[in-house]
Design a protein around this motif. Structure first.
Motif, PDB file in Angstrom:
ATOM      1  N   PRO A 265       1.079  14.309  11.208  1.00 48.42           N
ATOM      2  CA  PRO A 265       1.177  12.590  11.408  1.00 48.42           C
ATOM      3  C   PRO A 265       2.138  12.591  12.622  1.00 48.42           C
ATOM      4  O   PRO A 265       3.431  13.230  12.622  1.00 48.42           O
ATOM      5  N   GLN A 266       1.674  12.029  13.542  1.00 52.98           N
ATOM      6  CA  GLN A 266       2.463  11.716  15.022  1.00 52.98           C
ATOM      7  C   GLN A 266       3.635  10.931  15.001  1.00 52.98           C
ATOM      8  O   GLN A 266       4.543  10.889  15.811  1.00 52.98           O
ATOM      9  N   ARG A 267       3.572  10.167  13.975  1.00 58.38           N
ATOM     10  CA  ARG A 267       4.773   9.104  13.795  1.00 58.38           C
ATOM     11  C   ARG A 267       5.183   9.408  12.296  1.00 58.38           C
ATOM     12  O   ARG A 267       4.278   9.202  11.489  1.00 58.38           O
ATOM     13  N   ILE A 268       6.337   9.601  12.046  1.00 55.51           N
ATOM     14  CA  ILE A 268       6.737   9.915  10.648  1.00 55.51           C
ATOM     15  C   ILE A 268       6.701   8.230   9.905  1.00 55.51           C
ATOM     16  O   ILE A 268       7.771   7.300  10.333  1.00 55.51           O
ATOM     17  N   GLY A 269       5.952   7.912   8.952  1.00 55.08           N
ATOM     18  CA  GLY A 269       5.805   6.796   8.529  1.00 55.08           C
ATOM     19  C   GLY A 269       6.062   6.806   6.949  1.00 55.08           C
ATOM     20  O   GLY A 269       6.440   5.854   6.261  1.00 55.08           O
ATOM     21  N   ARG A 270       6.467   8.049   6.298  1.00 56.39           N
ATOM     22  CA  ARG A 270       6.739   8.124   5.049  1.00 56.39           C
ATOM     23  C   ARG A 270       7.426   9.321   4.700  1.00 56.39           C
ATOM     24  O   ARG A 270       7.394  10.208   5.433  1.00 56.39           O
TER      25      ARG A 270
ATOM     26  N   THR B   6       0.830  -1.319   0.025  1.00 53.20           N
ATOM     27  CA  THR B   6       0.020  -0.031   0.055  1.00 53.20           C
ATOM     28  C   THR B   6       0.948   1.176  -0.003  1.00 53.20           C
ATOM     29  O   THR B   6       1.830   1.089   0.177  1.00 53.20           O
ATOM     30  N   ARG B   7       0.044   2.405  -0.111  1.00 51.81           N
ATOM     31  CA  ARG B   7       0.944   3.703  -0.116  1.00 51.81           C
ATOM     32  C   ARG B   7       1.691   4.113   0.966  1.00 51.81           C
ATOM     33  O   ARG B   7       2.713   4.770   1.198  1.00 51.81           O
ATOM     34  N   GLU B   8       1.452   3.389   1.931  1.00 54.91           N
ATOM     35  CA  GLU B   8       1.849   3.704   3.397  1.00 54.91           C
ATOM     36  C   GLU B   8       2.805   2.895   3.711  1.00 54.91           C
ATOM     37  O   GLU B   8       3.422   3.199   4.737  1.00 54.91           O
TER      38      GLU B   8
END
Length: 471
Positions: free
Chosen positions: A89-94, A3-5
């Motif tokens: 976004p609280q957590r950097i995922g991308r 997926t895009r995440e």
């Protein structure tokens, strides 16, 4: 299909391993957001303190005057900053999350709070500006979040060819610098770069734009890549080349960001060693640490050098520049990008570009370039409608960043995007695409291999794979 995440090499799950599909993107519990707000409160308080007690008394002759903010209006704009922080976004995922946090800390927060106590706009106009900045950046956050799942990866390029291209481009850059601007490893103080910058601008005018593009490519993208890859894979020669390569660029241009990128990349590498997907508040806390360290250093040395370089110029100036652009262009014809990419189609009404015009009116210095981010630059070109235009282009840019880096570890794309993202705090989105490295970074990330970033990674293949197979 990911997926895009999902970013970085895919986890070893699925049919081959008999495991379940890869994990969904992790969202931290809402209760942890209080830590973000706590660090944000400290950051806002430090900016206010530095402007009131260090910047305004020293630079009043440049029209940087302090005024006591209206309590109710100030509370209102602090609520706006809080709302934006909670939407982040609280957590950097991308990779786009990383860029958004850099912009939130360096541009959005200063553009909302600094005009409230910097006596540039009226109280009403400063609150209006804060509302527009907050609303537009909320649109950017949500726009980046709903980005498409496309992949911009370039396939069929062998891993050795990618690094050969990096080496060749680096050799071309330094050879061209030697012929035009000269190569020197002489370091000057961070507060003594104005003459170097002036000489470099004259050299770019004399030799053409190629020098500027090559220098940005090398200093903003290639050298940070070499430094980060060397640190991650513990290839110390590569890391040394990336770090030392920034010195002649700084000596020729006077760009402080080029030199400061060395410790910034090192800190970023340490951050990703601590957390694979860092929380956003850690970036904010790191900036607070920089501000506090600058204040402590100046207190010990009885100076204001580090406060001016690391606090005023990096974090307060973007807010001042945004307000200054609104003040200057509020009642005069807008530029409509007639000095830039729309020059063939728009009759530009001024002899100076908007940045120099703002420098002349705001600071009384026509030679000063009061360059601004998408908020100030967008307003000077098309009013608040121009801010929305640049925000839309920024969302498209973030989509491209995510698409190009989908196969890369987040720590790699973060290192490549760090310097262009910081530079975006002081230029328009249009300028950042080519002149400040974002286009270079996107192309590079699309060509880089997904593996081989850690020590003891896959051995080099003994043969080249057939065309169409990714390296």
């Amino acid at each position: 299909m990911r997926t895009r995440e999902t970013y970085g090499p895919p986890p070893r799950t699925g049919p081959e391993s008999g495991g379940p599909p890869g994990p969904a993107r992790h969202r931290p519990p809402p209760g942890r957001r209080w830590l973000t707000l706590l660090v944000l409160a400290g950051y806002v308080a430090l900016l206010h303190h530095v402007y009131q007690h260090d910047v305004a008394p020293l630079f009043e002759y440049l029209n940087l005057v302090y005024r006591t903010p209206d309590p109710w209006n100030y509370a209102l704009v602090l609520g706006m900053v809080t709302l934006v922080a909670l939407a982040m976004p609280q957590r950097i995922g991308r990779p786009s999350d990383f860029v958004l946090w850099i912009l939130f800390v360096m541009v959005v927060t200063p553009s909302i709070v600094v005009p409230q106590y910097a006596d540039i706009l009226s109280t009403g106009a400063s609150v209006e500006l804060a509302a527009v900045v907050a609303a537009v950046f909320l649109l950017v956050i949500f726009g980046a979040r709903i980005g498409p799942s496309w992949t911009l990866r370039v396939r069929g390029i062998h891993v050795l060819d990618v690094w050969a291209i990096v080496v060749v481009l680096s050799l071309i850059t330094y050879a061209y610098m030697a012929v035009t601007a000269g190569l020197s490893f002489r370091l000057v103080g961070l507060g003594d770069v104005w003459e170097i910058r002036s000489a470099y601008r004259d050299q770019v005018v004399a030799s053409g734009p190629v020098l500027g593009y090559l220098v940005r490519l090398q200093g903003h993208v290639l050298n940070p890549l070499l430094l980060a890859r060397g640190l991650y894979a513990r290839r110390w020669t590569m890391a040394l080349l990336g770090a030392v390569g920034q010195i002649p660029i700084f000596a020729a241009t006077g760009f402080k960001l080029t030199l400061l990128s060395i410790p910034a990349i090192v800190l970023l590498v340490l951050l990703f060693r601590w957390q694979n997907r860092p929380r956003g508040w850690t970036i904010l806390a790191g900036i607070v640490g920089v501000v506090v360290a600058a204040l402590v250093a100046d207190a010990l040395l009885d100076s204001l050098l580090y406060t001016q370089v690391f606090v005023n110029r990096m974090f307060l100036a973007p807010g001042v520049a945004t307000a200054a652009h609104v003040m200057v262009f509020a009642d005069i014809p807008k530029a409509r990008w007639g000095h830039s990419f729309l020059r063939p189609f728009v009759d530009y009404p001024y002899d100076q570009v908007p940045d120099h015009l703002v420098g002349a009116v705001m600071f009384g210095r026509p030679q000063t370039s009061a360059n601004a981010s998408l908020f100030g630059d967008g307003y000077s070109n098309l009013g608040y409608g121009g801010v929305l235009v640049e925000a839309v282009v920024l969302v498209l840019l973030l989509w491209a960043v995510d698409g190009a880096a989908r196969h890369l570890p987040l720590k790699v794309s973060g290192a490549i995007l760090l310097v262009p993202s910081i530079a975006l705090a002081n230029v328009s989105v249009f300028t950042s695409i080519l002149s400040n490295g974002f286009l270079y970074a996107i192309v590079l990330m699309a060509c880089l291999p997904a593996a081989g970033w850690e020590r003891g990674g896959p051995a080099r293949p003994r043969h080249r794979p057939p065309a169409g197979v990714s390296g």
